[in-house]
Design a protein around this motif. Structure first.
Motif, PDB file in Angstrom:
ATOM      1  N   THR A 170      -9.323   2.512  -7.863  1.00 44.50           N
ATOM      2  CA  THR A 170      -9.690   1.399  -6.984  1.00 44.50           C
ATOM      3  C   THR A 170     -10.466   0.354  -7.767  1.00 44.50           C
ATOM      4  N   LEU A 199      -3.041   7.552  -4.868  1.00 39.72           N
ATOM      5  CA  LEU A 199      -4.061   6.735  -4.224  1.00 39.72           C
ATOM      6  C   LEU A 199      -3.986   6.892  -2.704  1.00 39.72           C
ATOM      7  N   VAL A 214       0.848  -1.206   0.000  1.00 42.96           N
ATOM      8  CA  VAL A 214       0.000   0.000   0.000  1.00 42.96           C
ATOM      9  C   VAL A 214       0.879   1.251   0.000  1.00 42.96           C
ATOM     10  N   GLU A 236      -9.619   8.383  -7.146  1.00 41.21           N
ATOM     11  CA  GLU A 236      -9.514   7.262  -6.204  1.00 41.21           C
ATOM     12  C   GLU A 236     -10.491   6.156  -6.599  1.00 41.21           C
ATOM     13  N   ALA A 291       2.074   1.676  -3.446  1.00 44.40           N
ATOM     14  CA  ALA A 291       0.965   2.087  -4.317  1.00 44.40           C
ATOM     15  C   ALA A 291       0.680   3.575  -4.157  1.00 44.40           C
ATOM     16  N   GLN A 292       0.864   4.088  -2.937  1.00 48.07           N
ATOM     17  CA  GLN A 292       0.614   5.515  -2.715  1.00 48.07           C
ATOM     18  C   GLN A 292       1.659   6.394  -3.384  1.00 48.07           C
ATOM     19  N   LEU A 302      -0.625  -1.721 -10.469  1.00 42.62           N
ATOM     20  CA  LEU A 302      -0.898  -1.879  -9.040  1.00 42.62           C
ATOM     21  C   LEU A 302      -1.463  -3.268  -8.743  1.00 42.62           C
ATOM     22  N   THR A 354     -11.263   3.571   5.951  1.00 46.53           N
ATOM     23  CA  THR A 354     -11.118   2.166   5.585  1.00 46.53           C
ATOM     24  C   THR A 354     -12.250   1.297   6.122  1.00 46.53           C
ATOM     25  N   LEU A 357      -9.383   0.250  -1.195  1.00 43.25           N
ATOM     26  CA  LEU A 357      -8.658  -0.801  -1.910  1.00 43.25           C
ATOM     27  C   LEU A 357      -8.128  -1.829  -0.913  1.00 43.25           C
ATOM     28  N   ALA A 358      -7.485  -1.338   0.152  1.00 38.87           N
ATOM     29  CA  ALA A 358      -6.949  -2.240   1.172  1.00 38.87           C
ATOM     30  C   ALA A 358      -8.076  -3.040   1.823  1.00 38.87           C
ATOM     31  N   GLY A 411      -5.961   4.624  -0.922  1.00 40.28           N
ATOM     32  CA  GLY A 411      -5.893   3.173  -0.768  1.00 40.28           C
ATOM     33  C   GLY A 411      -6.704   2.571   0.350  1.00 40.28           C
TER      34      GLY A 411
END
Lengths: 209, 257
Positions: free
Chosen positions: A191, A68, A50, A187, A53-54, B198, A118, A73-74, A70
């Motif tokens: 995602t 992102l 993550v 985002e 990814a950011q 990703l 999240t 997504l996470a 995230g």
């Protein structure tokens, strides 16, 4: 959305720290019962993912670029608790190593992005998914939840700033939510696309209760 | 590939670098709390902190340019607050501006809020930079462990630290491959490619985590990691705590004058 030190008053950051520390403890316990001794390597490597990814910038309409957050997504890939832990771990690293977000404000930042963004995002995803069925349902709900999570987390940030007397709510809330309603589109798209890719390649990795 | 992200100046040797990591963590928290709880109007205290932290920066031999770059992270937030200043209505008016039909007033109250957050956030960032840039991340984690932070969380951190470089390397490789095959990056049409990058990264990371776990398990890992105790509190460390405490007290007291 990483609030620095000095922006929040003690009546905001102290409770936020307590809630976040308690919430994180709860998440660790929840994840520990499922993953057992697998918790450490899995959470460590996935948090590193993550984090990486950011770092990747993607183009946003109008020539600007964003990265992102995230959270959703996470949560979609790892589940709400593991997702929240990895986001909290990243926020802590960003605070300590990159000074992105303050030490006293860390509790509030974790509250906004791990818990509102999240876990809140995951439940939004779950509710929408129960309405729209199948893989389309997963993608649509991930996209909507991602947008909602960004807007909700930024609203949380605005509310905390106004509770601290740093900025008045009636201006801060529409401004923060407005800006992040635009950021949230990126985002949401990214995602949705990442989840769609994982669904094609390793559908077993998408979190399923 | 080269990773300048973490531990860039942790290998330097200076009086600040030699302080016990546990002492550094506690002192950083003490100073930040001191800064946060300073009255917004006591300029003398802020100047005290500024001087003290500048001395620490000079002693630590960390390049000033690095510290300045790091502290720029507060700028977006300061701008955001600055935008709201005209809308803080209470208090004495410092100036009024009108743009056509829109009339904006700036009050002293609003300016105090802006100055307050600007100074406090900047000083805190300065403090964090000095203490953490002079500390290797692995040592920092060990210090947190000795300070009785939750063990599970510390292990997750140390694993993340270990694999950040591996995952970023992989990301850079995939990105390089993508960049060498596409022209005019940054277009909206590339979003799907980035998303796939990703996605690949996630699947690979997850699979890596699983094989790491199996490898650890086969070597007898049972969920805890044991490390040697190698921190020793020196007289200089205790002296440093006393200096910091004295300084926070002076800064606090100076505002009363």
């Amino acid at each position: 959305m990483h609030i620095p030190d000095g922006f929040l008053s003690a009546n905001t950051w102290v409770p936020a720290w307590i809630i976040s520390a308690g919430g994180l403890g709860f998440c660790l316990k929840k994840v520990g019962t499922v993953l057992k001794d697998k918790t450490v390597p899995l959470m460590g490597v996935v948090s590193a993912f993550v984090f990486a990814a950011q770092m990747l910038n993607f183009p946003v309409i109008g020539g600007t670029s964003g990265h992102l957050l995230g959270g959703v997504l996470a949560a979609v890939l790892l589940g709400p608790y593991a997702g929240a832990i990895s986001i909290a771990v990243i926020l802590t690293i960003q605070c300590i190593i990159f000074q992105d977000g303050g030490l006293t404000a860390l509790g509030a930042n974790i509250f906004n992005m791990s818990f509102i963004g999240t876990i809140g995002g995951f439940y939004a995803y779950k509710i929408i998914k129960s309405i729209v069925a199948g893989n389309t349902g997963i993608l649509v709900s991930a996209a909507i939840a991602a947008w909602l999570s960004v807007v909700a987390a930024s609203s949380g940030c605005a509310i905390e700033l106004s509770l601290s007397g740093t900025s008045p709510l009636r201006v801060a809330l529409p401004a923060m939510a407005g800006i992040h309603a635009l950021i949230g589109i990126g985002e949401s798209i990214i995602t949705c696309m990442v989840v769609s890719f994982v669904l094609k390649v390793r559908p077993d990795l998408v979190y399923n209760e | 590939m080269h990773h300048p992200y973490i531990d860039k100046y942790a290998e330097l040797d200076s009086p600040i670098h030699r302080i016990d990591p546990r002492v550094k963590i506690i002192c950083a928290i003490l100073i930040i709390l001191g800064i946060i709880f300073t009255e917004p109007t006591s300029a003398v205290s802020f100047i005290c902190y500024g001087i003290f932290l500048s001395i620490l920066v000079i002693l630590s031999r960390i390049p000033v340019s690095f510290i300045l770059a790091r502290s720029s992270v507060v700028i977006p937030f300061v701008i955001m607050i600055a935008i709201f200043i005209p809308f803080v209505k209470e208090g004495k008016v410092a100036g009024a501006y009108s743009f056509g039909t829109l009339k904006l007033t700036v009050t002293y109250n609003g300016l105090v809020i802006l100055l307050n957050v600007l100074v406090k956030s900047y000083l805190s960032v300065l403090c964090m930079t000095v203490f953490t840039a002079s500390l290797k991340f692995s040592v920092l984690l060990k210090a947190f462990e000795r300070l009785k932070f939750p063990n599970l969380l510390i292990m997750i951190f140390s694993f993340m630290y270990r694999y950040i470089f591996v995952v970023i390397d992989e990301l850079m490789h995939v990105k390089q491959a993508k960049d060498s095959r596409t022209v005019g990056g940054g277009r909206l049409s590339h979003t799907k490619t980035l998303a796939n990058v990703l996605g690949v990264l996630f699947v690979r990371s997850y699979e890596r985590a699983e094989s790491v776990y199996i490898a650890m398990r086969s070597r007898g890992f049972n969920g805890t990691i044991n490390t040697l105790y190698d921190f020793r509190l020196r007289v200089a460390d205790i002296a440093f705590v006393v200096i910091v405490l004295g300084f926070v007290a002076i800064a606090r007291f100076s505002s009363a004058i």
